[in-house]
Design a protein around this motif. Structure first.
Motif, PDB file in Angstrom:
ATOM      1  N   VAL A  64      -2.223  -1.682  -4.019  1.00 32.50           N
ATOM      2  CA  VAL A  64      -3.313  -0.876  -3.911  1.00 32.50           C
ATOM      3  C   VAL A  64      -3.001   0.554  -3.159  1.00 32.50           C
ATOM      4  O   VAL A  64      -2.365   0.751  -2.317  1.00 32.50           O
ATOM      5  CB  VAL A  64      -4.391  -1.418  -2.889  1.00 32.50           C
ATOM      6  CG1 VAL A  64      -5.536  -0.713  -2.803  1.00 32.50           C
ATOM      7  CG2 VAL A  64      -4.642  -3.054  -3.075  1.00 32.50           C
ATOM      8  N   ALA A 110      -4.033   4.114  -1.828  1.00 27.56           N
ATOM      9  CA  ALA A 110      -5.086   4.509  -1.325  1.00 27.56           C
ATOM     10  C   ALA A 110      -4.410   5.245  -0.149  1.00 27.56           C
ATOM     11  O   ALA A 110      -3.362   4.925   0.569  1.00 27.56           O
ATOM     12  CB  ALA A 110      -5.811   3.290  -0.466  1.00 27.56           C
ATOM     13  N   ARG A 134     -11.539  -3.013   0.491  1.00 26.29           N
ATOM     14  CA  ARG A 134     -12.155  -3.418  -0.884  1.00 26.29           C
ATOM     15  C   ARG A 134     -11.298  -4.529  -1.932  1.00 26.29           C
ATOM     16  O   ARG A 134     -11.466  -5.466  -2.242  1.00 26.29           O
ATOM     17  CB  ARG A 134     -13.032  -2.660  -1.500  1.00 26.29           C
ATOM     18  CG  ARG A 134     -14.240  -1.945  -1.003  1.00 26.29           C
ATOM     19  CD  ARG A 134     -15.180  -1.467  -1.828  1.00 26.29           C
ATOM     20  NE  ARG A 134     -14.412  -0.378  -2.395  1.00 26.29           N
ATOM     21  CZ  ARG A 134     -14.824   0.925  -1.707  1.00 26.29           C
ATOM     22  NH1 ARG A 134     -15.427   1.050  -0.739  1.00 26.29           N
ATOM     23  NH2 ARG A 134     -14.201   1.920  -2.348  1.00 26.29           N
ATOM     24  N   SER A 135     -10.067  -3.621  -1.992  1.00 25.91           N
ATOM     25  CA  SER A 135      -9.184  -4.227  -2.911  1.00 25.91           C
ATOM     26  C   SER A 135      -8.295  -5.370  -2.546  1.00 25.91           C
ATOM     27  O   SER A 135      -7.882  -6.220  -3.042  1.00 25.91           O
ATOM     28  CB  SER A 135      -8.385  -2.920  -3.618  1.00 25.91           C
ATOM     29  OG  SER A 135      -9.014  -2.165  -3.997  1.00 25.91           O
ATOM     30  N   ASP A 138     -12.682   7.030   3.153  1.00 28.56           N
ATOM     31  CA  ASP A 138     -12.765   6.557   1.874  1.00 28.56           C
ATOM     32  C   ASP A 138     -11.544   5.739   1.409  1.00 28.56           C
ATOM     33  O   ASP A 138     -11.470   4.674   0.691  1.00 28.56           O
ATOM     34  CB  ASP A 138     -13.164   7.632   0.909  1.00 28.56           C
ATOM     35  CG  ASP A 138     -14.442   8.217   1.136  1.00 28.56           C
ATOM     36  OD1 ASP A 138     -15.362   7.440   1.660  1.00 28.56           O
ATOM     37  OD2 ASP A 138     -14.896   9.217   0.351  1.00 28.56           O
ATOM     38  N   GLY A 139     -10.165   6.391   1.683  1.00 27.43           N
ATOM     39  CA  GLY A 139      -9.180   5.755   1.267  1.00 27.43           C
ATOM     40  C   GLY A 139      -9.086   4.125   1.996  1.00 27.43           C
ATOM     41  O   GLY A 139      -8.444   3.282   1.574  1.00 27.43           O
ATOM     42  N   ASN A 173       0.724  -1.329   0.038  1.00 25.78           N
ATOM     43  CA  ASN A 173      -0.009  -0.106   0.052  1.00 25.78           C
ATOM     44  C   ASN A 173       0.988   1.228  -0.036  1.00 25.78           C
ATOM     45  O   ASN A 173       1.975   1.320   0.816  1.00 25.78           O
ATOM     46  CB  ASN A 173      -0.856   0.056   1.141  1.00 25.78           C
ATOM     47  CG  ASN A 173      -1.708   1.429   1.469  1.00 25.78           C
ATOM     48  OD1 ASN A 173      -1.016   2.168   2.578  1.00 25.78           O
ATOM     49  ND2 ASN A 173      -2.515   1.995   0.638  1.00 25.78           N
ATOM     50  N   GLU A 224     -11.312   1.944   0.427  1.00 24.82           N
ATOM     51  CA  GLU A 224     -11.162   1.313  -0.979  1.00 24.82           C
ATOM     52  C   GLU A 224      -9.993   0.380  -0.729  1.00 24.82           C
ATOM     53  O   GLU A 224      -9.853  -0.672  -1.387  1.00 24.82           O
ATOM     54  CB  GLU A 224     -10.208   2.528  -1.582  1.00 24.82           C
ATOM     55  CG  GLU A 224      -9.374   2.286  -2.993  1.00 24.82           C
ATOM     56  CD  GLU A 224     -10.497   1.464  -4.037  1.00 24.82           C
ATOM     57  OE1 GLU A 224      -9.881   0.351  -4.748  1.00 24.82           O
ATOM     58  OE2 GLU A 224     -11.710   1.717  -4.024  1.00 24.82           O
TER      59      GLU A 224
END
Length: 264
Positions: A63, A65, A78-79, A71-72, A37, A75
């Motif tokens: 990913v 983010a 989710r990923s 929101d980050g 990340n 995300e």
């Protein structure tokens, strides 16, 4: 002792460089699938490429983010998919006098250093508990216990991480999931290297020598009298994530070179 993570999937936040990259490398070398990340797509892709080169055959995902925002984090969750090992390494730091540190700075440090770990743990811990195995590690700092007068905002956020980790360890007690903190001291991370670049160029000394002089001057209680390497910090994190560390939870484990002057 041979540490193996075959079949385990790890998420290491802020892992495109420094301590985070070293942790990701250590986990991948021991067989874990690793989710990288970072804030930008380019930095994440570069980190995945670099690790693929040194750990051939590793299963890696990247990913991008910004974890300072809900929101980050959403995300990233989710990923990333199913996660067995969560290493909360995302964090910011910087010198600033207390009287000149406004609410917006405090809020930014709180969201990035503390709430990113809160949100990720809240999202990922339930599945670990259901499975009966999991590891959560917060990369804190010796500044959590040795609050720097010139970075009070940073020290407070790192102390909060210790409380969060201890509380979460109790929340998942008896589940087979452990939650711990690792407290690095002065470390030769990318950020420290950038900070000392000017002195290295001015004096012609090695980065290690300049860092050691910094430690002696600014952290005189250090017992090793030098900065740690990112690999030394990563080794502690990898161990804490391992099956061999199953009886270690709710702990604040120091990799500070003895900077914090106590025996507990």
């Amino acid at each position: 002792m041979k540490i193996q993570f075959n079949g385990r999937r790890a998420l290491v936040t802020a892992s495109t460089g420094g301590i985070g990259f070293a942790i990701a490398k250590g986990l991948a070398e021991a067989g874990a699938e690793v989710v990288f990340n970072g804030r930008s797509t380019a930095s994440v892709a570069d980190a995945v490429s670099r690790l693929s080169a040194v750990v051939p055959g590793a299963t890696l995902q990247g990913v991008a983010a910004d974890l300072s925002t809900p929101d980050g984090v959403a995300e990233l969750v989710r990923s990333a998919g199913a996660i067995d090992i969560l290493v909360n390494n995302a964090g910011i730091y910087g010198v600033q006098d207390f009287y000149e540190t406004g609410d917006e700075v405090w809020e930014n440090y709180w969201q990035t250093n503390v709430m990113s770990g809160v949100r990720l743990s809240r999202a990922l811990l339930p599945a670990m508990v259901e499975k009966g195995w999991g590891r959560v590690v917060f990369v804190s700092s010796e500044s959590a216990r040795n609050i720097p007068a010139d970075m009070i905002h940073y020290g407070v956020s790192k102390t909060a991480q210790l409380a969060l980790a201890r509380g979460l360890a109790k929340r998942v007690a008896g589940s087979g999931v452990t939650v711990n903190s690792v407290l690095p001291g002065p470390t030769l991370s990318d950020g420290v290297a950038d900070m000392m670049k000017g002195e290295v160029e001015r004096t012609g000394k090695t980065l290690e020598s300049v860092a050691a002089e910094f430690v002696v001057q600014h952290r005189p209680s250090s017992i090793i009298q030098r900065a740690a390497t990112v690999e030394e910090v990563a080794s502690m994190v990898v161990y804490v994530c391992s099956p061999q560390a199953s009886a270690t939870t709710g702990a604040a484990l120091r990799v500070d070179g003895g900077v914090v002057d106590d025996i507990v």
